[in-house]
Design a protein around this motif. Structure first.
Motif, PDB file in Angstrom:
ATOM      1  N   GLU A  42      -7.107   4.764  -0.217  1.00  0.00           N
ATOM      2  CA  GLU A  42      -8.282   3.956   0.174  1.00  0.00           C
ATOM      3  C   GLU A  42      -7.877   2.811   1.093  1.00  0.00           C
ATOM      4  O   GLU A  42      -8.482   2.577   2.141  1.00  0.00           O
ATOM      5  N   LYS A  43      -6.821   2.108   0.663  1.00  0.00           N
ATOM      6  CA  LYS A  43      -6.390   0.945   1.468  1.00  0.00           C
ATOM      7  C   LYS A  43      -5.854   1.378   2.838  1.00  0.00           C
ATOM      8  O   LYS A  43      -6.146   0.771   3.867  1.00  0.00           O
ATOM      9  N   THR A  75       0.865  -1.181   0.000  1.00  0.00           N
ATOM     10  CA  THR A  75       0.000   0.000   0.000  1.00  0.00           C
ATOM     11  C   THR A  75       0.903   1.232   0.000  1.00  0.00           C
ATOM     12  O   THR A  75       1.651   1.457   0.949  1.00  0.00           O
ATOM     13  N   HIS A  91      -1.291   1.429  11.785  1.00  0.00           N
ATOM     14  CA  HIS A  91      -1.440   0.178  11.021  1.00  0.00           C
ATOM     15  C   HIS A  91      -0.984  -1.028  11.841  1.00  0.00           C
ATOM     16  O   HIS A  91      -0.839  -2.120  11.298  1.00  0.00           O
ATOM     17  N   ARG A  97      -6.568   4.102   4.493  1.00  0.00           N
ATOM     18  CA  ARG A  97      -7.629   4.646   5.363  1.00  0.00           C
ATOM     19  C   ARG A  97      -8.453   3.540   5.996  1.00  0.00           C
ATOM     20  O   ARG A  97      -8.849   3.634   7.159  1.00  0.00           O
ATOM     21  N   GLU A  98      -8.672   2.503   5.228  1.00  0.00           N
ATOM     22  CA  GLU A  98      -9.467   1.399   5.763  1.00  0.00           C
ATOM     23  C   GLU A  98      -8.777   0.820   7.001  1.00  0.00           C
ATOM     24  O   GLU A  98      -9.397   0.620   8.048  1.00  0.00           O
ATOM     25  N   SER A  99      -7.471   0.604   6.874  1.00  0.00           N
ATOM     26  CA  SER A  99      -6.712   0.058   7.993  1.00  0.00           C
ATOM     27  C   SER A  99      -6.675   1.067   9.159  1.00  0.00           C
ATOM     28  O   SER A  99      -6.851   0.710  10.330  1.00  0.00           O
ATOM     29  N   GLN A 146      -8.781   3.520   9.852  1.00  0.00           N
ATOM     30  CA  GLN A 146     -10.096   3.744  10.471  1.00  0.00           C
ATOM     31  C   GLN A 146     -10.429   2.639  11.470  1.00  0.00           C
ATOM     32  O   GLN A 146     -11.009   2.885  12.520  1.00  0.00           O
ATOM     33  N   LYS A 147     -10.026   1.433  11.122  1.00  0.00           N
ATOM     34  CA  LYS A 147     -10.280   0.298  12.025  1.00  0.00           C
ATOM     35  C   LYS A 147      -9.536   0.540  13.350  1.00  0.00           C
ATOM     36  O   LYS A 147     -10.112   0.418  14.440  1.00  0.00           O
TER      37      LYS A 147
END
Ligand code: TYM
Length: 329
Positions: free
Chosen positions: A307-308, A76, A137, A310-312, A314-315
């Motif tokens: 995108e990738k 990423t 992350h 942010r997904e990580s 946000q979690k």
């Protein structure tokens, strides 16, 4: 898969130190780790870049990442400021970062010494933001050069403090990483210190072969050994250190032996070193020219990476907020 995070500030063209301290490891790690490699543009603000230059500085690093061999399909690749969650984690971690320990950080003291008129709080809290980059992350390995060792130690401390305060095992303390075991420091061509983006002593991935040859031929040396087996002086050891990463082992042995029996000719040493550096850099240089013209590709890479990442991120932020005790009404 183990998670890996690392970044490079968008403060200038990348040099051999960035390549061997960081990028070479990124390229290896993207094959079998879950990697997040980013461009640290928030961190670059400590030196107040002109807004007109900010985007082109970021673009330059993105181009050089790709030209050096980072693959957006494997890792990423993203821009730090595209993931604002990192700023929130920075704030949350700063509550357990003590001013005294931040003031004692070697890099902070060095910055204050060099530029006493720009001691902004961003410089002071630089290691906290760095810890946020890594912990957002939940990385366990961080490929960096030797100069980042203390920052990594602080990140480990902040991870442990968070766990201790909230009675959790949520963050693992990440390790600094280099495939050659010890973290490395590539010296500059000016006889002392490390190669740096702003030191003017570097060989850049974007240098033409001609420019590289010129810089290496001008590298600082000395009068040469006068007695057999004399200890190697600092400027020559620096050239040997660079040779160790770019040249064949036999080449380095040959020049070390020539130094020991006083037959060394620095002109030959430099010529060989320039040839071997060019072998590394020329293909990267050529790809830089191709990739920088392809705006659409760069946009696609940055968007996918954001995108990738942010997904990580946000979690992690969701989970951290819950651990701290924030609740929605
Ligand atoms: P920066 O841009 O100063 O350096 C980027 C990377 O290059 C390494 N490096 C070197 N390695 C060997 N010899 C040298 N002469 C040399 N010069 C630079 C650095 O050790 C680094 O790995 N603070 C980071 C950026 C960052 C970061 C992070 C890194 C921000 N957040 C989170 C890892 C994880 C930095 O030094 O950037």
């Amino acid at each position: 898969m183990e998670r890996v995070v690392s970044g490079i500030r968008s403060t200038g063209n990348l040099h051999l130190g960035n390549y061997f301290g960081a990028i070479r490891n990124f390229i290896k790690m993207q094959e079998n780790h879950n990697c997040y490699f980013f461009i640290a543009d928030y961190h670059s603000l400590t030196t107040h870049p002109n807004p007109k230059d900010l985007h082109s500085n970021v673009k330059q690093v993105l181009v050089e990442y790709l030209a050096a061999g980072l693959d957006p399909e494997k890792a990423t690749l993203f821009i730090q400021s595209d993931v604002p969650e990192v700023a929130e984690l920075n704030l949350l971690l700063s509550m357990n970062a003590y001013v005294g320990e931040l003031e004692r950080t070697a890099s902070f003291k060095e910055k204050v010494r060099k530029n006493p008129n720009n001691v902004n709080a961003g410089l002071l809290t630089y290691p906290v933001l760095m810890a946020a980059d890594i912990l957002i992350h939940r990385a366990t390995k961080v490929p960096v050069g030797k100069d980042q060792e203390q920052h990594l130690e602080m990140c480990r401390k902040y991870a442990r403090r968070f766990n201790g305060m909230y009675k959790t095992e949520y963050f693992k303390a990440p390790e600094p990483w280099n495939f050659g075991d010890d973290l490395i420091k590539i010296p500059g061509l000016d006889g002392s210190g490390k190669m740096g983006k702003s030191e003017g002593n570097g060989v850049y991935l974007s240098d033409t072969p001609k420019k590289i040859r010129k810089k290496v031929m001008k590298a600082v040396t000395d009068a040469g050994p006068t007695e057999p087996n004399s200890p190697v002086t600092e400027p020559i050891q620096n050239l040997f250190t660079i040779m160790q990463v770019v040249s064949e082992p036999d080449t380095l042995t040959h020049f070390k032996e020539a130094y020991a029996d006083c037959s060394i000719r620095y002109g030959d040493l430099k010529k060989q070193l320039a040839d071997d550096i060019i072998k590394y850099i020329e293909p990267i240089y050529n790809r830089i020219q191709e990739i920088s013209a392809d705006e659409a590709y760069l946009q696609k890479v940055a968007k996918l990476g954001a995108e990738k990442a942010r997904e990580s991120a946000q979690k992690t932020i969701r989970e951290v907020r819950e651990i701290i005790g924030f609740k929605k009404f």
